[in-house]
Write an enzyme that holds these catalytic residues in place. Structure first.
Site, mmCIF file in Angstrom:
data_model
loop_
_atom_site.group_PDB
_atom_site.id
_atom_site.type_symbol
_atom_site.label_atom_id
_atom_site.label_comp_id
_atom_site.label_asym_id
_atom_site.label_seq_id
_atom_site.Cartn_x
_atom_site.Cartn_y
_atom_site.Cartn_z
ATOM 1 N N SER A 408 0.845 -1.190 0.000
ATOM 2 C CA SER A 408 0.000 0.000 0.000
ATOM 3 C C SER A 408 0.881 1.241 0.000
ATOM 4 O O SER A 408 2.058 1.185 0.403
ATOM 5 C CB SER A 408 -0.902 0.011 1.239
ATOM 6 O OG SER A 408 -1.542 1.263 1.400
ATOM 7 N N TYR A 421 -2.063 -0.813 10.389
ATOM 8 C CA TYR A 421 -2.214 -1.082 8.956
ATOM 9 C C TYR A 421 -0.934 -0.731 8.193
ATOM 10 O O TYR A 421 -0.431 -1.536 7.388
ATOM 11 C CB TYR A 421 -3.392 -0.282 8.409
ATOM 12 C CG TYR A 421 -3.637 -0.507 6.932
ATOM 13 C CD1 TYR A 421 -4.297 -1.641 6.482
ATOM 14 C CD2 TYR A 421 -3.198 0.421 5.991
ATOM 15 C CE1 TYR A 421 -4.521 -1.849 5.120
ATOM 16 C CE2 TYR A 421 -3.414 0.230 4.640
ATOM 17 C CZ TYR A 421 -4.073 -0.911 4.204
ATOM 18 O OH TYR A 421 -4.283 -1.103 2.854
#
Length: 537
Positions: A408, A421
């Site tokens: 990501s 995350y």
């Protein structure tokens, strides 16, 4: 046996099954096939022979005796002797492949299938060389430097006799990690075999012919071959039924990798239908996983998807005529069992996309240990389990492949509300780089895909730390609206994933914000750290 003006030493192993003829290259003899032949003779009648001028076969008296048509005539004579009633399955390596191309493109050849390893058709190469100068042409020219050296009178044979021949075993051990027969035999064979180059290269390349192969052809390209690459050649123009495969080996694959090579030959003899790429995707029930399945299916690939939501996985599989499995990637045992099942039922995958992931938002101090564990179990350990289970299968197969890991932009974009995350995705980012280095010798590429804001259902399932259920639903709705307004769908990520595999790209920031953050992380990391401190609501 006699063929024209020479005597050929022919060896036959095995007594039943289809006949497979193995043709060696330069400066080898039939012994280069010994380990492959030993594996094949369990199921096939295996024929090897020393080509003219090599090993126990006699040599022609003139250079003209090494022309391709003479070499093809020898091969036809062997086929007539060992299999007078049935077509044979032909395998050639190096110059054995070059002369086999001459045979398979001769009308009426009694050849059922042909496997070519590190040896092109000179006519095909001649036509390709006329397509204009390109980087591929320049690279091949540099790889083929030795061809010009072999045309030097006096010096080429002298170099073989005085220097290269006596050291040939050591040279191959250093370059290829393989062993060869005694240097004395190599030297005499190599000196005579120089005529292969002098009698054919310039003549054929100067006036290439139209040469078509009507039978199924399998081209095996050793990915670490220092001398010849067949990928740029427009073989589809000449071969209606073509299968391209890779092997994680150097030029002398018959010596260094006999097991995977024997397996490829056996598989092709059993089924010469061109193989379709096999792609495995975790988290394939929705979002980026589903879009990636559709994107690869459009390229003609076979697709296998998994998801914890089996109904969603089945829906994706129905869209791509694929296969669905229910797998929880948090469990190493479950992922390993699934990998074995995929290999047994569909084969070892060519591409693995570790896509399964979950979202979580919250400051570090409000994120519980249980929430940290959940995020890391799926986002990091799920990728680790997938890389390990399928990576081992890929390495053992020795045909290369590609692993795609979904990271990501959060991997390099710090945020005080994405500690868990971002940490999981940063770990995937670095894992991918480390794994890429480790798997490179096995011709397995690894790509880290780094999307930014992508409109998928991950926003509707993202969990939040330190809030009530009602507040969590409100935040999920708000995030979904923001991502929807961004307007970048999972199909855009899927397109980049397919491109990353085709181009073997290590890191792919997908969206504009992901690319900008990637640039800033490398050019002005301090600015990103300052930005991370801001309270953006």
């Amino acid at each position: 046996m006699r063929s024209g003006e020479v005597d050929l030493a022919v060896q036959v192993r095995g007594t039943s099954g289809p006949t497979v003829v193995l043709v060696h290259g330069y400066p080898d003899t039939h012994e280069v096939w010994d380990r492959v032949a030993a594996l094949l003779e369990k199921d096939f009648r295996v024929v090897t022979y020393d080509v003219r001028g090599a090993g126990e076969s006699s040599a022609p008296s003139t250079e003209d005796g090494y022309r391709l048509e003479r070499l093809a005539a020898d091969l036809f004579a062997v086929i007539d002797a060992v299999s007078p009633d049935e077509p044979v399955h032909l395998v050639g390596h190096d110059w054995g492949s070059i002369q086999s191309w001459e045979a398979v493109t001769t009308p009426g050849a009694r050849i059922a299938t042909f496997t070519s390893i590190s040896g092109p058709c000179l006519d095909h190469m001649g036509h390709w060389s006329r397509k204009g100068l390109s980087i591929a042409h320049l690279r091949q020219f540099l790889r083929s430097w030795y061809i010009g050296a072999f045309h030097l009178p006096v010096l080429a044979p002298l170099f073989w006799r005085l220097y290269l021949g006596p050291r040939w075993g050591g040279v191959l051990r250093r370059l290829e990690g393989v062993k060869v027969k005694p240097a004395r035999t190599i030297t005499s064979d190599a000196v005579r075999g120089i005529s292969l180059y002098r009698a054919n290269i310039r003549q054929v390349m100067r006036s290439p012919r139209q040469r078509f192969a009507p039978m199924p052809v399998q081209v095996v390209q050793p990915v670490h071959d220092r001398y010849i690459r067949t990928e740029p050649l427009d073989l589809e123009r000449w071969v209606p039924s073509l299968t391209r495969r890779k092997i994680a080996a150097g030029h002398w694959a018959p010596l260094s990798h006999p097991e995977p090579l024997a397996r490829m030959i056996s598989e092709f003899v059993a089924d010469s239908t061109p193989k379709r790429e096999l792609v495995v995707i975790t988290g394939g029930g929705s979002g980026i996983g589903r879009a990636t399945a559709v994107a690869f299916a459009r390229t003609g690939a076979r697709v296998v998807v998994s998801d914890v939501d089996f109904a969603a996985a089945k829906e994706t599989a129905g869209m791509v005529d694929g296969h669905a499995y229910e797998v929880d990637v948090r469990s190493e045992e479950a992922v390993r069992a699934w990998a074995r099942q995929v290999a047994d039922e569909h084969g070892v995958p060519d591409v693995v996309v570790n896509n399964a992931g979950i979202g979580h938002s919250g400051s570090f101090l409000t994120t519980t240990t249980e929430q940290w564990q959940r995020v890391l179990d799926v986002n990091l350990w799920g990728v680790v389990h997938g890389c390990r289970a399928f990576g081992e299968l890929m390495v053992d197969r020795a045909e290369g492949g590609h692993i795609v890991n979904l990271s990501s932009a959060a991997a390099y974009l710090p945020s005080k509300i994405l500690s868990a995350y971002a940490t999981s995705k940063a770990a995937v980012f670095m894992l991918s780089d480390c794994l890429r280095a480790e798997l490179a010798p096995h011709a397995i590429g690894v790509s880290a895909i780094c999307p930014g804001l992508v409109n998928t259902n991950i926003t509707a399932t993202t969990t939040f730390s330190g809030v009530s259920s009602e507040e969590e639903r409100s935040k999920q709705d708000r995030a979904s609206r923001i991502y929807a307004r961004r307007g970048f769908g999972p199909e855009g990520v899927a397109t980049q994933i397919v491109r990353a595999v085709r181009r073997n790209k290590p890191v792919v920031p997908v969206t504009a914000e992901a690319r900008a953050a990637r640039l800033a992380s490398r050019a002005t990391p301090g600015l990103l750290r300052t930005f991370a401190k801001l309270d953006l609501g």
